[in-house]
Design an enzyme around this catalytic site. Structure first.
Site, mmCIF file in Angstrom:
data_model
loop_
_atom_site.group_PDB
_atom_site.id
_atom_site.type_symbol
_atom_site.label_atom_id
_atom_site.label_comp_id
_atom_site.label_asym_id
_atom_site.label_seq_id
_atom_site.Cartn_x
_atom_site.Cartn_y
_atom_site.Cartn_z
ATOM 1 N N ASP A 29 -0.650 6.834 -3.220
ATOM 2 C CA ASP A 29 -2.198 6.570 -3.940
ATOM 3 C C ASP A 29 -2.807 7.737 -4.824
ATOM 4 O O ASP A 29 -3.310 7.541 -5.786
ATOM 5 C CB ASP A 29 -3.028 6.355 -2.555
ATOM 6 C CG ASP A 29 -2.982 5.129 -1.915
ATOM 7 O OD1 ASP A 29 -2.470 4.070 -2.785
ATOM 8 O OD2 ASP A 29 -3.293 4.945 -0.878
ATOM 9 N N HIS B 247 1.058 -1.124 0.034
ATOM 10 C CA HIS B 247 0.040 0.012 -0.047
ATOM 11 C C HIS B 247 0.933 1.270 0.072
ATOM 12 O O HIS B 247 1.988 1.082 -0.180
ATOM 13 C CB HIS B 247 -1.007 0.047 1.105
ATOM 14 C CG HIS B 247 -2.321 -1.019 1.048
ATOM 15 N ND1 HIS B 247 -3.116 -0.718 0.170
ATOM 16 C CD2 HIS B 247 -2.497 -2.194 1.672
ATOM 17 C CE1 HIS B 247 -3.942 -1.742 0.160
ATOM 18 N NE2 HIS B 247 -3.421 -2.673 1.048
#
Length: 359
Positions: A166, A136
């Site tokens: 992200d 992530h």
């Protein structure tokens, strides 16, 4: 008419990068169908909840339609094919290889709909030695070098406040999809876009990692003008345990402030290289800012042309007058939503739409 009216998007992504991409498209008129697993996007359960929905989920999925499909079932796959038959864009964020196993890789989809723009978002891209490595945002920032300069005076990296990998992937994905749609107008054919969070972060380092890019040493925060080694681009403690920043390195701002503080003799230090040569000036400013509270400094700087700002928490930031003035936080139907970052003069004032319940 909104800029993307008439564009149909099928979005199979969850959490942040993909939904942010399609949120920006939905905000500007695209018809976004959010395909979720039968259990729903996990973001639906993320607290806090306002007006019956996750604030996170609402602010990333407003204006979309939501449909629960089990893509491991014949019925689910058939329904997805129906959605894709006339779609302009498809977004997916599964780990590489998953869509091929399900029968919905780009080659299969483009064979039935050659006009489709198909965008895959992953941590490290669809091919190569890192393609299947789970990660992530934090792990991507660590591997891309950015976490190494997200550090304090002791040199220890800390968890970043913004999910930059992200967000960079979502923004790059949007740009690429829109480019492909423009290209389709010329060729009549869609395209495939491979967006990696890692790839999306790297261009952001050009201004701080020039040495490393050219084969020399990696940057060390305390010797970099943009990372803490410059007196006039730094964070300072105040008397009440809060913080303020000086946020521009132009010498004119240093001259203005040091004149007001009656320490113009320190101006030559502001022109020195970042790092040890500026440390005496940094130390002076630290001791100076520690003599007043944050809000006292805000008042003191009010009539001075210096790039100064108080460090605000999010509640304080959202309650600033210009946030309301620019319509950046909208309250509607018992919920609060952050407005799009870009709006067009030719379009009416933006109003938030609802986030979909799962069907």
């Amino acid at each position: 008419m909104a800029k993307l009216t008439g564009i149909k998007v099928v979005d199979l992504s969850l959490f942040l990068p993909g939904p942010m991409l399609t949120l920006m498209m939905a905000d500007h008129g695209a018809d976004v169908i959010k395909v979720e697993p039968p259990t729903g996007d996990p973001a639906r359960q993320m607290e806090p909840v306002e007006a019956g929905q996750s604030v996170w989920f609402r602010n990333l999925n407003r204006g979309k339609k939501a449909l629960a499909l089990d893509l491991k079932s014949d019925e689910g796959r058939e329904r997805l094919w129906e959605l894709l038959s006339d779609a302009d864009v498809m977004i997916e964020g599964f780990r590489p290889g998953v869509m091929k196993r399900l029968g919905f890789d780009y080659e299969a989809v483009a064979a039935k709909n050659p006009r489709i723009v198909y965008c895959s978002i992953s941590a490290f891209g669809q091919e190569g030695e890192m393609a299947h490595h789970p990660a992530h945002d934090l792990a991507v920032q660590a591997l891309s070098g950015f976490l190494s300069v997200n550090d304090g005076d002791d040199g220890m990296p800390v968890v970043p406040g913004a999910p930059s990998a992200d967000m960079a992937a979502g923004l790059n994905g949007l740009s690429a999809v829109l480019m492909a749609l423009i290209g389709r107008e010329k060729t009549g054919k869609g395209d495939y876009v491979d967006i990696a969070m890692f790839d999306s972060m790297l261009p952001w380092c050009a201004h701080i990692a020039g040495g490393a890019i050219s084969g020399d040493d990696a940057p060390v925060s305390q010797t970099q003008r943009s990372l803490g080694g410059a007196a006039f681009y730094n964070v300072y403690n105040t008397l009440d345990g809060k913080y303020v920043v000086l946020g521009a390195r132009e010498i004119k701002f240093a001259k203005t402030l040091l004149t007001a503080l009656d320490r113009l003799d320190l101006l030559p230090l502001a022109e020195e290289e970042a790092g040890p040569l500026q440390k005496p000036l940094i130390d002076y400013l630290r001791s100076t800012f520690a003599n007043k509270t944050r809000d006292e400094w805000v008042k003191w700087f009010a009539d001075k042309d210096v790039a100064f700002s108080p460090v605000l928490n999010f509640r304080e930031a959202l309650e600033q007058g210009f946030v309301k003035e620019r319509g950046l936080l909208i309250e509607a139907n018992g919920s609060h939503q952050i407005a799009p970052a870009f709006r067009f003069k030719s379009e009416k004032n933006w109003q938030p739409s609802v986030a979909p319940e799962l069907k």
